[in-house]
Design a protein around this motif. Structure first.
Motif, PDB file in Angstrom:
ATOM      1  N   THR A 131      -5.484   2.218   9.544  1.00  0.00           N
ATOM      2  CA  THR A 131      -6.261   2.843  10.621  1.00  0.00           C
ATOM      3  C   THR A 131      -5.389   3.406  11.741  1.00  0.00           C
ATOM      4  N   GLY A 132      -4.073   3.409  11.549  1.00  0.00           N
ATOM      5  CA  GLY A 132      -3.182   4.064  12.507  1.00  0.00           C
ATOM      6  C   GLY A 132      -3.058   3.397  13.853  1.00  0.00           C
ATOM      7  N   ILE A 133      -3.209   2.085  13.921  1.00  0.00           N
ATOM      8  CA  ILE A 133      -3.100   1.375  15.195  1.00  0.00           C
ATOM      9  C   ILE A 133      -1.645   0.954  15.408  1.00  0.00           C
ATOM     10  N   VAL A 134      -1.090   1.355  16.558  1.00  0.00           N
ATOM     11  CA  VAL A 134       0.286   1.005  16.914  1.00  0.00           C
ATOM     12  C   VAL A 134       0.307   0.408  18.318  1.00  0.00           C
ATOM     13  N   GLN A 135       1.375  -0.334  18.629  1.00  0.00           N
ATOM     14  CA  GLN A 135       1.526  -0.837  19.994  1.00  0.00           C
ATOM     15  C   GLN A 135       2.996  -1.032  20.306  1.00  0.00           C
ATOM     16  N   TYR A 136       3.275  -0.992  21.604  1.00  0.00           N
ATOM     17  CA  TYR A 136       4.620  -1.287  22.096  1.00  0.00           C
ATOM     18  C   TYR A 136       4.507  -2.484  23.030  1.00  0.00           C
ATOM     19  N   ALA A 192      -4.550   4.305  18.931  1.00  0.00           N
ATOM     20  CA  ALA A 192      -5.062   4.615  17.602  1.00  0.00           C
ATOM     21  C   ALA A 192      -4.655   6.056  17.305  1.00  0.00           C
ATOM     22  N   LEU A 193      -3.728   6.235  16.395  1.00  0.00           N
ATOM     23  CA  LEU A 193      -3.198   7.563  16.109  1.00  0.00           C
ATOM     24  C   LEU A 193      -4.160   8.334  15.217  1.00  0.00           C
ATOM     25  N   LYS A 194      -4.448   9.577  15.618  1.00  0.00           N
ATOM     26  CA  LYS A 194      -5.405  10.428  14.910  1.00  0.00           C
ATOM     27  C   LYS A 194      -4.755  11.759  14.557  1.00  0.00           C
ATOM     28  N   ASN A 195      -5.184  12.339  13.431  1.00  0.00           N
ATOM     29  CA  ASN A 195      -4.701  13.663  13.065  1.00  0.00           C
ATOM     30  C   ASN A 195      -5.523  14.732  13.776  1.00  0.00           C
ATOM     31  N   GLY A 196      -5.257  15.983  13.490  1.00  0.00           N
ATOM     32  CA  GLY A 196      -5.947  17.093  14.146  1.00  0.00           C
ATOM     33  C   GLY A 196      -7.439  17.125  13.908  1.00  0.00           C
ATOM     34  N   ASP A 197      -7.904  16.497  12.821  1.00  0.00           N
ATOM     35  CA  ASP A 197      -9.334  16.438  12.521  1.00  0.00           C
ATOM     36  C   ASP A 197     -10.009  15.229  13.149  1.00  0.00           C
ATOM     37  N   GLY A 198      -9.225  14.391  13.837  1.00  0.00           N
ATOM     38  CA  GLY A 198      -9.773  13.199  14.466  1.00  0.00           C
ATOM     39  C   GLY A 198      -9.832  11.988  13.552  1.00  0.00           C
ATOM     40  N   ASP A 199      -9.213  12.105  12.371  1.00  0.00           N
ATOM     41  CA  ASP A 199      -9.183  10.993  11.425  1.00  0.00           C
ATOM     42  C   ASP A 199      -7.972  10.108  11.684  1.00  0.00           C
ATOM     43  N   ALA A 200      -8.106   8.826  11.365  1.00  0.00           N
ATOM     44  CA  ALA A 200      -6.991   7.887  11.529  1.00  0.00           C
ATOM     45  C   ALA A 200      -5.826   8.309  10.647  1.00  0.00           C
ATOM     46  N   ASN A 235      10.166  10.969   5.202  1.00  0.00           N
ATOM     47  CA  ASN A 235      11.076  11.329   6.302  1.00  0.00           C
ATOM     48  C   ASN A 235      10.569  12.442   7.206  1.00  0.00           C
ATOM     49  N   THR A 236       9.298  12.829   7.096  1.00  0.00           N
ATOM     50  CA  THR A 236       8.728  13.749   8.074  1.00  0.00           C
ATOM     51  C   THR A 236       8.408  12.957   9.328  1.00  0.00           C
ATOM     52  N   ILE A 237       8.393  13.639  10.457  1.00  0.00           N
ATOM     53  CA  ILE A 237       8.191  13.004  11.761  1.00  0.00           C
ATOM     54  C   ILE A 237       7.035  13.691  12.474  1.00  0.00           C
ATOM     55  N   GLU A 238       6.176  12.869  13.083  1.00  0.00           N
ATOM     56  CA  GLU A 238       5.090  13.397  13.910  1.00  0.00           C
ATOM     57  C   GLU A 238       4.974  12.534  15.156  1.00  0.00           C
ATOM     58  N   THR A 239       4.748  13.190  16.287  1.00  0.00           N
ATOM     59  CA  THR A 239       4.657  12.503  17.569  1.00  0.00           C
ATOM     60  C   THR A 239       3.218  12.546  18.065  1.00  0.00           C
ATOM     61  N   PHE A 240       2.767  11.415  18.602  1.00  0.00           N
ATOM     62  CA  PHE A 240       1.383  11.267  19.089  1.00  0.00           C
ATOM     63  C   PHE A 240       1.382  10.817  20.535  1.00  0.00           C
ATOM     64  N   PRO A 241       0.511  11.338  21.400  1.00  0.00           N
ATOM     65  CA  PRO A 241      -0.367  12.439  21.060  1.00  0.00           C
ATOM     66  C   PRO A 241       0.443  13.723  20.917  1.00  0.00           C
ATOM     67  N   ASN A 242      -0.011  14.626  20.065  1.00  0.00           N
ATOM     68  CA  ASN A 242       0.743  15.869  19.868  1.00  0.00           C
ATOM     69  C   ASN A 242       0.244  17.000  20.756  1.00  0.00           C
ATOM     70  N   ASN A 243      -0.698  16.722  21.633  1.00  0.00           N
ATOM     71  CA  ASN A 243      -1.203  17.732  22.573  1.00  0.00           C
ATOM     72  C   ASN A 243      -0.926  17.346  24.027  1.00  0.00           C
ATOM     73  N   GLY A 244       0.058  16.488  24.238  1.00  0.00           N
ATOM     74  CA  GLY A 244       0.395  16.056  25.596  1.00  0.00           C
ATOM     75  C   GLY A 244       1.092  14.716  25.545  1.00  0.00           C
ATOM     76  N   TYR A 245       0.839  13.897  26.549  1.00  0.00           N
ATOM     77  CA  TYR A 245       1.502  12.602  26.659  1.00  0.00           C
ATOM     78  C   TYR A 245       0.496  11.535  27.095  1.00  0.00           C
ATOM     79  N   ILE A 246       0.892  10.302  26.920  1.00  0.00           N
ATOM     80  CA  ILE A 246       0.161   9.183  27.501  1.00  0.00           C
ATOM     81  C   ILE A 246       0.667   9.054  28.932  1.00  0.00           C
ATOM     82  N   ARG A 247      -0.216   9.056  29.904  1.00  0.00           N
ATOM     83  CA  ARG A 247       0.203   8.886  31.297  1.00  0.00           C
ATOM     84  C   ARG A 247       0.281   7.397  31.597  1.00  0.00           C
ATOM     85  N   ILE A 248       1.434   6.972  32.080  1.00  0.00           N
ATOM     86  CA  ILE A 248       1.676   5.559  32.359  1.00  0.00           C
ATOM     87  C   ILE A 248       2.001   5.417  33.836  1.00  0.00           C
TER      88      ILE A 248
END
Length: 107
Positions: A58-63, A17-25, A87-100
């Motif tokens: 609500t910003g829900i994505v999956q691979y 669930a992708l969230k912005n800096g305020d914690g909103d979807a 055409n702007t780009i944003e990467t999530f999470p933007n404060n680190g990575y998902i550990r897999i």
């Protein structure tokens, strides 16, 4: 966020669930999304593929994995990269990575 999967498995999909800096979807209406993964400590990308936007509002994505994505046991970093309609780009999470973690299977 951490995600665990066994070697050569293709399910479960990795979902976020992708969230912005305020914690909103994040609104993903008319956006596109890619999933990137690399082994920790390496620079080579092991996955760079289209991800599915499950719920735009609500910003829900999956691979959805393919077998080649999980064929090598190890610890990985993952992220979802969104390209918005302007055409702007944003990467999530933007404060680190998902550990897999890809763990070996017995048979």
């Amino acid at each position: 966020m951490s995600f665990h999967i066994k070697q050569n498995d293709t399910t479960p999909s990795i979902r976020a669930a992708l969230k912005n800096g305020d914690g909103d979807a994040v609104d993903l209406t008319n956006a596109t999304c890619r999933f990137h993964m690399r082994e920790i400590g390496k620079t080579a990308i092991t996955v760079d593929a289209a991800a599915q936007i499950v719920t735009e509002a609500t910003g829900i994505v999956q691979y959805n994995w393919i077998a080649a994505d999980t064929d090598t046991v190890g610890s990985y970093q993952g992220e979802f990269e969104v390209t918005f309609p302007d055409n702007t780009i944003e990467t999530f999470p933007n404060n680190g990575y998902i550990r897999i973690e890809i763990t070996d299977d017995i048979a």
